[in-house]
Design an enzyme around this catalytic site. Structure first.
Site, PDB file in Angstrom:
ATOM      1  N   SER A  66       0.823  -1.215   0.000  1.00 22.93           N
ATOM      2  CA  SER A  66       0.000   0.000   0.000  1.00 22.93           C
ATOM      3  C   SER A  66       0.860   1.270   0.000  1.00 22.93           C
ATOM      4  CB  SER A  66      -0.964  -0.047   1.201  1.00 22.93           C
ATOM      5  OG  SER A  66      -2.036   0.843   1.028  1.00 22.93           O
TER       6      SER A  66
ATOM      7  N   ASP B  19      -5.662  -3.978  -2.132  1.00 24.42           N
ATOM      8  CA  ASP B  19      -4.630  -3.682  -1.129  1.00 24.42           C
ATOM      9  C   ASP B  19      -4.013  -4.947  -0.531  1.00 24.42           C
ATOM     10  OD1 ASP B  19      -3.329  -2.760   1.371  1.00 24.42           O
ATOM     11  OD2 ASP B  19      -4.316  -0.860   0.906  1.00 24.42           O
TER      12      ASP B  19
END
Length: 285
Positions: free
Chosen positions: A67, A179
């Site tokens: 991320s 993610d």
């Protein structure tokens, strides 16, 4: 912040005192690996921590990130210094990083970050970066983590940062990715066997950045739910680090507090310096 200090000191001392006869039979690919967790705007503290580590003589042979850790990590792997990156992340440009979208697949879009990265990165493919780099993203179709070591850099990084519901998934080779923090927010695993020493930096302390302690609105509830799910998958990975860094002072900051970039950077820098000073003092004794 100093929870694992005793184990860290012992681990570092043992490595420094190994005689040739005691060295491992299997030679590792890298000496020092850097692992950067996800955590939204709090990930800007990665830059401060890395700056402090560099000042204390640490260098890195490979970087793995999830991320915001993947976003910061790819810029570092492309050859930029933390101070350079901070200067690029502050100012009016930050306002365009994340935009409201309300599409069928997400509430917001990361196209602003994609545009920013496309302007500054010199490398288009992961394998072209000056420093080896691994991006962790979750394969939504298969429900498993995937570690990108090659391929389109921007697609992998944006996929790694696409928090489910908040941002739309990214399609790579016919598969949907979101993610990486959903399964592996501190991606130590892909490089543990390849490194002698691993530094892991985690930017999601337990407070999770909620003002007033309550999640309000769809985006905050989605953020809270996602971060709670990430806490468990970090527990195992942080134990695999030789040096684990986490700052509770980041708790008040939320996923989108990019306007506080300089404050967040300073926390990473100052608190990491305190940790390294204490570590050095304990090692000397």
């Amino acid at each position: 912040m100093f929870k694992f200090l005793n184990r860290i000191v012992q681990s570092k001392s043992e490595k420094e005192n190994l005689s040739p006869e005691k060295e491992p039979a299997v030679k590792t690919k890298y000496h020092t690996g850097l692992v950067l967790s996800g955590g939204g705007a709090r990930g800007i503290s990665h830059l401060g921590s890395v700056k402090a580590l560099l000042e204390y003589g640490y260098t890195f042979d490979v970087i793995a990130g999830t991320s915001i850790g993947a976003i910061v990590g790819c810029i570092l792997a492309d050859g930029y210094h933390p101070d350079q990156i901070l200067s690029m992340l502050t100012g009016s440009r930050l306002k365009s990083f994340v935009k409201t979208d309300f599409s069928r697949n997400g509430l917001m879009t990361l196209e602003g970050i994609r545009e920013f990265l496309s302007e500054i990165l010199k490398s288009e493919k992961i394998e072209d970066l000056p420093l080896p780099f691994i991006v962790a993203a979750t394969n939504l179709n298969k429900g498993e983590i995937h570690y990108f070591r090659e391929g389109n850099l921007l697609n992998a990084v944006i996929a790694s940062a696409s928090v489910p519901i908040v941002f739309p998934p990214v399609t790579i080779n016919g598969e949907l990715y979101v993610d990486g923090g959903l399964i592996n927010n501190l991606p130590v695993r892909p490089i543990r066997s390849e490194c002698d020493f691993i530094i892991g930096i985690h930017v999601n302390p337990s407070g999770l950045g909620l003002r007033g302690g309550q999640a309000k609105g769809l985006i905050q509830i989605a953020e809270r739910t996602f971060h709670v799910s990430m806490l468990g998958n970090v527990l195992t990975d942080k134990k695999m680090c030789d040096l684990f860094i986490q700052h509770e002072e980041l708790s008040p900051y939320t996923l989108f507090n990019f306007s506080k970039a300089k404050d967040i950077f300073t926390i990473g820098y100052e608190k990491t310096k305190e940790l390294l000073t204490l570590l050095k003092s304990n090692t000397a004794n």
